[in-house]
Design an enzyme around this catalytic site. Sequence first.
Site, PDB file in Angstrom:
ATOM      1  N   CYS A   1      -3.595 -13.166  -4.126  1.00 26.27           N
ATOM      2  CA  CYS A   1      -3.337 -13.650  -2.770  1.00 26.27           C
ATOM      3  C   CYS A   1      -3.596 -15.147  -2.654  1.00 26.27           C
ATOM      4  O   CYS A   1      -3.722 -15.676  -1.546  1.00 26.27           O
ATOM      5  CB  CYS A   1      -4.170 -12.886  -1.751  1.00 26.27           C
TER       6      CYS A   1
ATOM      7  N   ASP B   1     -16.137  -2.001  -4.215  1.00 31.92           N
ATOM      8  CA  ASP B   1     -16.163  -3.335  -3.611  1.00 31.92           C
ATOM      9  C   ASP B   1     -17.588  -3.864  -3.700  1.00 31.92           C
ATOM     10  O   ASP B   1     -18.558  -3.089  -3.656  1.00 31.92           O
ATOM     11  CB  ASP B   1     -15.708  -3.294  -2.151  1.00 31.92           C
TER      12      ASP B   1
ATOM     13  N   PHE C   1     -11.801  -3.714  -5.679  1.00 38.42           N
ATOM     14  CA  PHE C   1     -11.812  -4.657  -4.554  1.00 38.42           C
ATOM     15  C   PHE C   1     -11.219  -3.970  -3.320  1.00 38.42           C
ATOM     16  O   PHE C   1     -10.329  -4.492  -2.656  1.00 38.42           O
ATOM     17  CB  PHE C   1     -11.035  -5.938  -4.877  1.00 38.42           C
TER      18      PHE C   1
ATOM     19  N   ASP D   1      -6.908  -5.459  -6.385  1.00 36.63           N
ATOM     20  CA  ASP D   1      -6.555  -6.253  -5.193  1.00 36.63           C
ATOM     21  C   ASP D   1      -7.673  -7.264  -4.938  1.00 36.63           C
ATOM     22  O   ASP D   1      -8.383  -7.194  -3.924  1.00 36.63           O
ATOM     23  CB  ASP D   1      -6.365  -5.326  -3.992  1.00 36.63           C
TER      24      ASP D   1
ATOM     25  N   ARG E   1       0.836  -1.209   0.000  1.00 39.48           N
ATOM     26  CA  ARG E   1       0.000   0.000   0.000  1.00 39.48           C
ATOM     27  C   ARG E   1       0.870   1.258   0.000  1.00 39.48           C
ATOM     28  O   ARG E   1       0.586   2.232  -0.698  1.00 39.48           O
ATOM     29  CB  ARG E   1      -0.929  -0.017   1.211  1.00 39.48           C
TER      30      ARG E   1
END
Length: 426
Positions: A367, A278, A256, A327, A240
């Site tokens: 991720c 989101d 996201f 993300d 970030r």
Amino acid sequence: MSEITEVRQLTDILSSAIPTEGTEDLSSGAVVRLKKGEGRTIKAGGTWVFDNEIASVSGSYENGDILSVEDFDGYFMGYGFISTSSKIRIRLLSRSKEMPVTLSFLKKRVRAAWDYRKKVIDTSSCRLIFGDADFFPGLTVDKYEDILVVESLALGIEKLKEPILKALVEILAEDNVRIRGIFERSDAKVREKEGLPRVKGFLSAPFDTRVPITENGIRYIVDVENGQKTGFFLDQKLNRKAIQPLCRDAEVLDCFTHTGSFGLNAAYAGASHVISVDASELAIEQAEENAKLNGLSDRIDYYAADVFELLPDLEAQGKQFDVVILDPPAFTKSRASIKAAVRGYREINIRGLRLVKDGGYFATCSCSHFMDPELFRKTIAEAARSAHVRLRQIEFRTQAPDHPILWSSDESYYLKFYTFQVVKDR
């Protein structure tokens, strides 16, 4: 087993007299013998023994107890706890016959985890214990200022949880770090594979579970009771921060966004305008609250929308951005669904790249452990060709160092993060 519907007072570790020192061997005395040619994972430095690698178990023990592990010829391999309900039948805690698992052994290992964090990361809010990578299989402990949040996913570590946490509190106090409360978030469905109930609740006296933290100069309210995982994604802390220089005076699209962290870093760094998106309305509400907390609401617009649907709409409107950030959540949590995940990552990256201005910047990540680095790189390259752009790599990054990558534990390496400049007609 059903979803968790209530928060309970589980115990009070902070006020309980839980011993954290002692040289008594905690193992049961039972012995696991491996089949000939098996145990490849632990021989390579890993911690797992699978059910189909075991030839026999001799001696008396209870599920979750610590046993000795021997190769087919009696060669000592380590001490680990057994789970008869899981395909991962043994998880090693110690690899040395001279280092049986004792309370003092556990406290020494906790101290090593804390000493490591003090060297590599801002410890105001960070991950203190990261499972196998800290040699505590199945255990995660996150620190949010003066609150600890715990996730226990294995029966054996569940039996050791209280002395480990008590030792952690004592070791932190030695550095004048006082823990005010502990909350358990052991509500993941994977606990059912260990025969464990899904639980969440207080391991200390109750406290307000909306916990204020500061990261990279930005203030957040972390909902440790209802937020995803333990409440906040600490693994992206330095990623970030890394996007901040790219966002000065920029029009930014943050996809996201969860509770707003990448978009907030963009606005904090001086972005002229940020759109954060989101699918979760609850996440958007929390993100809006965090923006107000930092005085950044005037530069961030929030949308509760499906990113896969929104990006084609923005493209159809002719929208272009100086910076696009992706993300996404893990599109796959198993090898069986990796092909579908690749399609998802390819599509979202194509859509994102088409929205970046010539000479603008693109940040994208995965991720998912099963989306390995080479496959992710290949997927981004394919997306760039389909979007008819060229990529100039700025950085490749992974998770923050409080989530260490243990080279003999592939599962500990999961976060891949790229930043690129997007070059079009050159």
